[in-house]
Design an enzyme around this catalytic site. Sequence first.
Site, PDB file in Angstrom:
ATOM      1  N   TYR A   1      12.746  -6.211   5.420  1.00  0.00           N
ATOM      2  CA  TYR A   1      11.650  -6.792   4.656  1.00  0.00           C
ATOM      3  C   TYR A   1      12.118  -8.031   3.904  1.00  0.00           C
ATOM      4  O   TYR A   1      11.381  -9.023   3.802  1.00  0.00           O
ATOM      5  CB  TYR A   1      11.089  -5.761   3.666  1.00  0.00           C
ATOM      6  CG  TYR A   1      10.008  -6.321   2.757  1.00  0.00           C
ATOM      7  CD1 TYR A   1       8.837  -6.879   3.286  1.00  0.00           C
ATOM      8  CD2 TYR A   1      10.146  -6.284   1.371  1.00  0.00           C
ATOM      9  CE1 TYR A   1       7.848  -7.385   2.457  1.00  0.00           C
ATOM     10  CE2 TYR A   1       9.161  -6.790   0.537  1.00  0.00           C
ATOM     11  CZ  TYR A   1       8.017  -7.343   1.089  1.00  0.00           C
ATOM     12  OH  TYR A   1       7.029  -7.853   0.257  1.00  0.00           O
TER      13      TYR A   1
ATOM     14  N   ARG B   1       9.225 -16.164   5.780  1.00  0.00           N
ATOM     15  CA  ARG B   1       7.879 -16.515   5.330  1.00  0.00           C
ATOM     16  C   ARG B   1       7.931 -17.641   4.303  1.00  0.00           C
ATOM     17  O   ARG B   1       7.201 -18.631   4.414  1.00  0.00           O
ATOM     18  CB  ARG B   1       7.192 -15.274   4.745  1.00  0.00           C
ATOM     19  CG  ARG B   1       5.876 -15.584   4.038  1.00  0.00           C
ATOM     20  CD  ARG B   1       5.079 -14.340   3.700  1.00  0.00           C
ATOM     21  NE  ARG B   1       5.769 -13.383   2.848  1.00  0.00           N
ATOM     22  CZ  ARG B   1       5.211 -12.262   2.383  1.00  0.00           C
ATOM     23  NH1 ARG B   1       3.954 -11.983   2.683  1.00  0.00           N
ATOM     24  NH2 ARG B   1       5.893 -11.421   1.626  1.00  0.00           N
TER      25      ARG B   1
ATOM     26  N   TYR C   1       9.489 -12.002  -8.824  1.00  0.00           N
ATOM     27  CA  TYR C   1      10.413 -10.873  -8.886  1.00  0.00           C
ATOM     28  C   TYR C   1      11.844 -11.362  -9.115  1.00  0.00           C
ATOM     29  O   TYR C   1      12.244 -12.409  -8.589  1.00  0.00           O
ATOM     30  CB  TYR C   1      10.374 -10.083  -7.582  1.00  0.00           C
ATOM     31  CG  TYR C   1       9.258  -9.067  -7.480  1.00  0.00           C
ATOM     32  CD1 TYR C   1       8.441  -8.758  -8.561  1.00  0.00           C
ATOM     33  CD2 TYR C   1       9.029  -8.398  -6.280  1.00  0.00           C
ATOM     34  CE1 TYR C   1       7.430  -7.816  -8.449  1.00  0.00           C
ATOM     35  CE2 TYR C   1       8.019  -7.456  -6.168  1.00  0.00           C
ATOM     36  CZ  TYR C   1       7.228  -7.164  -7.261  1.00  0.00           C
ATOM     37  OH  TYR C   1       6.226  -6.237  -7.145  1.00  0.00           O
TER      38      TYR C   1
ATOM     39  N   ARG D   1      -1.650 -10.853  -6.059  1.00  0.00           N
ATOM     40  CA  ARG D   1      -2.096  -9.453  -6.103  1.00  0.00           C
ATOM     41  C   ARG D   1      -3.498  -9.293  -5.515  1.00  0.00           C
ATOM     42  O   ARG D   1      -3.845  -8.222  -5.009  1.00  0.00           O
ATOM     43  CB  ARG D   1      -2.082  -8.953  -7.541  1.00  0.00           C
ATOM     44  CG  ARG D   1      -0.705  -8.949  -8.185  1.00  0.00           C
ATOM     45  CD  ARG D   1       0.269  -8.038  -7.481  1.00  0.00           C
ATOM     46  NE  ARG D   1       1.575  -8.013  -8.148  1.00  0.00           N
ATOM     47  CZ  ARG D   1       2.647  -7.408  -7.659  1.00  0.00           C
ATOM     48  NH1 ARG D   1       2.575  -6.793  -6.488  1.00  0.00           N
ATOM     49  NH2 ARG D   1       3.785  -7.426  -8.316  1.00  0.00           N
TER      50      ARG D   1
ATOM     51  N   GLU E   1       0.712   2.936  -0.262  1.00  0.00           N
ATOM     52  CA  GLU E   1       0.226   1.622  -0.667  1.00  0.00           C
ATOM     53  C   GLU E   1      -1.272   1.583  -0.400  1.00  0.00           C
ATOM     54  O   GLU E   1      -1.749   2.133   0.592  1.00  0.00           O
ATOM     55  CB  GLU E   1       0.954   0.523   0.115  1.00  0.00           C
ATOM     56  CG  GLU E   1       0.513  -0.884  -0.214  1.00  0.00           C
ATOM     57  CD  GLU E   1       1.406  -1.927   0.449  1.00  0.00           C
ATOM     58  OE1 GLU E   1       2.623  -1.918   0.177  1.00  0.00           O
ATOM     59  OE2 GLU E   1       0.879  -2.733   1.245  1.00  0.00           O
TER      60      GLU E   1
END
Length: 342
Positions: free
Chosen positions: A149, A156, A209, A222, A329
Site C-alpha cells: 500500500y 500515486r 499523516y 475524507r 472500512e
Amino acid sequence: MNLQLFSDLPLADLPDAVAGGADRVLGGARLGQASPGLAPGWPVQAIAAPLLGKPDDSLQEIWRCDAACAAGESEGIRWRRAGNLLYGVIELAEADFSPTPAVSALQAASAEAYRRIFRLLDAQRLPNLWRVWNYLAGINQEVDGLERYRQFNIGRQDAFLEFRRGATGNVPAACALGVAEGPLSIAFMAGDTPAVPVENPRQVSAYNYPAEYGPRSPTFSRAALVYLPGQEILFISGTASIVGHRTVHPDDVVGQCRESLANVAAVVAEANRLARTTAYGLDELSYRVYVRQAEDFPLVRETLAGLIGDTVEIVYVQADICRHDLLLEIEAMASHTLETCA
C-alpha cells in the site's frame, strides 16, 4: 443533468435497470465472482472480492444519467462522458512493469495509471478528479522492505505532482482496498468544476499523516461535494477506525465498526456545513462496507443495524483494508437536487 447510482443489482436485473437506454449508462462496477459473457458497452470495474450476506455470487453497480453518453478508449482506459462528467476504468498488470532497486513494479504501475488518467482528463478538458476507487492485490504484504500500500501511495503521489495536481487540499475522495489477486484496478469520476473537499475534525487529514505511515502520505480527501447542473453529490471516502492518525480498537471489530461510523457521521456533519442543499443524514446514504474477515460479517451487520437501522442500503464485501490492524472500512454516497436548498 441528473446522475443516479444503482448499487445493488443482481445481474439478472441489469436489463431492467438500463431500460431507458444503455447509452445513458455512464459506467459501473461488478462485484463478486467473474461473470463470463457479460460485456456491457460501458466501462466496468471488476472487483474480484467475495460478497457477504448475498444469495447471488455477483452484483452490478451502475451510474445512469439522463443524457446520452459519448464513449472512448485512451491508453487502456475505457471511458464514457455525459456533458461535463466523465467515468473511466483502467487495469494494469504489474508484470508489465520491470522493477528497479528504487521503484517497485506496483509503484511504477500506479504512477503510470494515474499519468494516463491525467492525460485523458487534460485531453477531455475535464481536469478535476472527483472520486477514485483503487483495488490492488496483497495490499498489506511487505515487498523489498515496504508494504505494498505504501508503494502504491508513492506512485500515486508521483503522478499527482508530475501533473501539477498537488497532493494536499483539493484532492479527490478515494478508497484503496486489497483483493486476493489480479491487476491494479482503478475507476474514477471527474468533471469540469473543482470538488469541494471535506475533512474530518476527528482525524488528521490523510495527506498530512506523519512519516511512520510511509514515505508518502495517501493522496485523498475524507469526502468531496461535487456539482452537476441541478445536483449535488456527496462522496465519502473509505473510512475506518482511526482517530487522529492512529488505529483505535485493535482486534475489536464491534469497536472499530462503531468508530468508523462515528467518523462517517463527523464527515457528514462537516459536509452539511459546506453543502448547498438540505442536510444529509446517515440513514439516506448508500454504503459499501468492506470486512477483512468473513466471520466478522454478522457482528458488523448487527452493529450497523443497531446504529442506522436495517433498511439502509448496504453492500458488504470481503476485502483487505489499507492497514493490517484495520478490520473494516466504510464508504458511502448520496445526492440531493439543488432545488432543495435551505
